[in-house]
Scaffold this motif. Structure first.
Motif, mmCIF file in Angstrom:
data_model
loop_
_atom_site.group_PDB
_atom_site.id
_atom_site.type_symbol
_atom_site.label_atom_id
_atom_site.label_comp_id
_atom_site.label_asym_id
_atom_site.label_seq_id
_atom_site.Cartn_x
_atom_site.Cartn_y
_atom_site.Cartn_z
ATOM 1 N N ALA A 80 -5.459 11.287 4.521
ATOM 2 C CA ALA A 80 -4.531 10.529 3.689
ATOM 3 C C ALA A 80 -5.282 9.815 2.577
ATOM 4 O O ALA A 80 -6.484 9.533 2.695
ATOM 5 N N PHE A 81 -4.559 9.545 1.498
ATOM 6 C CA PHE A 81 -5.039 8.706 0.412
ATOM 7 C C PHE A 81 -4.131 7.486 0.354
ATOM 8 O O PHE A 81 -2.907 7.613 0.313
ATOM 9 N N ALA A 82 -4.732 6.288 0.362
ATOM 10 C CA ALA A 82 -3.960 5.055 0.277
ATOM 11 C C ALA A 82 -4.317 4.341 -1.023
ATOM 12 O O ALA A 82 -5.480 4.332 -1.445
ATOM 13 N N TYR A 83 -3.304 3.751 -1.657
ATOM 14 C CA TYR A 83 -3.490 3.045 -2.927
ATOM 15 C C TYR A 83 -2.886 1.658 -2.822
ATOM 16 O O TYR A 83 -1.743 1.503 -2.410
ATOM 17 N N ARG A 84 -3.655 0.656 -3.197
ATOM 18 C CA ARG A 84 -3.148 -0.705 -3.221
ATOM 19 C C ARG A 84 -2.255 -0.900 -4.438
ATOM 20 O O ARG A 84 -2.481 -0.310 -5.497
ATOM 21 N N ASN B 58 -10.999 4.875 9.231
ATOM 22 C CA ASN B 58 -11.672 4.456 8.002
ATOM 23 C C ASN B 58 -10.690 3.809 7.036
ATOM 24 O O ASN B 58 -10.766 3.972 5.828
ATOM 25 N N GLN B 59 -9.747 3.034 7.568
ATOM 26 C CA GLN B 59 -8.803 2.307 6.721
ATOM 27 C C GLN B 59 -9.512 1.090 6.154
ATOM 28 O O GLN B 59 -10.037 0.259 6.889
ATOM 29 N N ALA B 60 -9.520 0.952 4.830
ATOM 30 C CA ALA B 60 -10.321 -0.079 4.185
ATOM 31 C C ALA B 60 -9.584 -1.397 3.999
ATOM 32 O O ALA B 60 -10.198 -2.411 3.738
ATOM 33 N N VAL C 110 0.849 -1.196 0.000
ATOM 34 C CA VAL C 110 0.000 0.000 0.000
ATOM 35 C C VAL C 110 0.879 1.239 0.000
ATOM 36 O O VAL C 110 1.913 1.274 0.667
ATOM 37 N N GLU C 111 0.470 2.262 -0.761
ATOM 38 C CA GLU C 111 1.145 3.555 -0.756
ATOM 39 C C GLU C 111 0.268 4.574 -0.041
ATOM 40 O O GLU C 111 -0.949 4.604 -0.239
ATOM 41 N N TYR C 112 0.879 5.403 0.794
ATOM 42 C CA TYR C 112 0.155 6.434 1.534
ATOM 43 C C TYR C 112 0.640 7.824 1.103
ATOM 44 O O TYR C 112 1.845 8.069 0.995
ATOM 45 N N HIS C 113 -0.321 8.724 0.902
ATOM 46 C CA HIS C 113 -0.048 10.153 0.714
ATOM 47 C C HIS C 113 -0.786 10.879 1.839
ATOM 48 O O HIS C 113 -2.018 10.913 1.861
ATOM 49 N N LYS C 114 -0.039 11.446 2.777
ATOM 50 C CA LYS C 114 -0.637 11.982 4.008
ATOM 51 C C LYS C 114 -0.387 13.480 4.136
ATOM 52 O O LYS C 114 0.730 13.963 3.932
ATOM 53 N N LYS D 23 -9.735 6.840 1.157
ATOM 54 C CA LYS D 23 -9.623 8.126 1.841
ATOM 55 C C LYS D 23 -9.763 7.898 3.343
ATOM 56 O O LYS D 23 -10.711 7.259 3.791
ATOM 57 N N MET D 24 -8.814 8.447 4.096
ATOM 58 C CA MET D 24 -8.795 8.223 5.535
ATOM 59 C C MET D 24 -8.586 9.528 6.283
ATOM 60 O O MET D 24 -8.035 10.484 5.737
ATOM 61 N N GLY D 25 -8.992 9.554 7.545
ATOM 62 C CA GLY D 25 -8.628 10.625 8.452
ATOM 63 C C GLY D 25 -7.448 10.173 9.289
ATOM 64 O O GLY D 25 -7.248 8.968 9.496
ATOM 65 N N ASN D 26 -6.657 11.127 9.775
ATOM 66 C CA ASN D 26 -5.468 10.782 10.557
ATOM 67 C C ASN D 26 -5.329 11.677 11.781
ATOM 68 O O ASN D 26 -5.702 12.841 11.749
ATOM 69 N N ILE D 27 -4.774 11.117 12.828
ATOM 70 C CA ILE D 27 -4.216 11.920 13.904
ATOM 71 C C ILE D 27 -2.808 11.384 14.151
ATOM 72 O O ILE D 27 -2.534 10.196 13.890
ATOM 73 N N GLN D 28 -1.911 12.227 14.599
ATOM 74 C CA GLN D 28 -0.561 11.761 14.878
ATOM 75 C C GLN D 28 0.061 12.584 15.993
ATOM 76 O O GLN D 28 -0.346 13.715 16.269
ATOM 77 N N ILE D 29 1.061 11.991 16.636
ATOM 78 C CA ILE D 29 1.812 12.666 17.681
ATOM 79 C C ILE D 29 3.265 12.235 17.558
ATOM 80 O O ILE D 29 3.552 11.074 17.248
#
Length: 204
Positions: free
Chosen positions: A130-134, A173-175, A90-94, A142-148
């Protein structure tokens, strides 16, 4: 005489504009970093170590509110690919917006420290998407993110810092997981990143 007065006025105006631009640049910095990412969840029926990513890039712009607080906008790219099969992954663009907090400056606010401070530790936390691509099917998730995260920094020169950045990221909402197995209805996923990078102050 009138022309001279007008020329002087124009020069003063230009100087004032340059001063304003300089003051804005003094509180803005750019950064770029590269490192690794480790998937944490979901990892059912797979080995997370098989998807350890060494393709982890991040670029960011920082805005300094004061010596302690700031804002940070960033873009990150991660590619989790199976070490035995390039078709599984999977590729992530965050994209993130975060608040930053300078821990050492908050503890020690003396003038001598804030003017020198060759070493800093900055905490950052925020929200984004973020957008994730298989790898098998280029279908966006399409996902929401939180990070620390925590970012120790060392000053190499007056305008250049080197830093380490460790960050914990949660996806909503990670599929599907990193093995590209569908998880219908979406789930919550997470991963860790560890980067090394450079920060460039535009002013000062």
């Amino acid at each position: 005489m009138k022309k001279q007065v007008l020329a002087l006025g124009a020069l003063l105006s230009l100087t004032q504009v340059n001063a304003q631009e300089s003051s804005v640049l003094d509180i803005v910095s750019l950064e770029a970093s590269y490192g690794m990412a480790v998937p944490l969840s979901p990892t059912e029926n797979i080995k997370a170590a098989d998807y350890l990513s060494f393709i982890n890039f991040q670029g960011a712009i920082n805005y300094k509110i004061d010596d302690i607080w700031g804002l940070r906008a960033s873009y990150a790219y991660q590619s989790f690919t199976n070490k035995n099969s390039s078709k599984l992954g999977v590729e992530y663009h965050k994209f993130m917006i975060e608040a930053t907090y300078n821990i050492l400056t908050a503890i020690n606010q003396s003038d001598s420290y804030t003017q020198q401070k060759p070493f800093e530790i900055v905490a950052h936390a925020g929200i984004g998407g973020a957008f994730a691509y298989r790898e098998i099917v280029k279908q966006a998730n399409k996902m929401g993110n939180i990070q620390i995260g925590l970012k120790p920094m060392y000053t190499l020169a007056s305008r250049i810092n080197i830093f380490l950045d460790g960050t914990y990221v949660i996806n909503f909402n990670q599929a599907y997981d990193v093995a590209s197995n569908n998880i219908y209805g979406g789930t919550t996923g997470s991963y860790l990143t560890a980067n090394i990078g450079l920060q460039l102050k535009l002013g000062e």
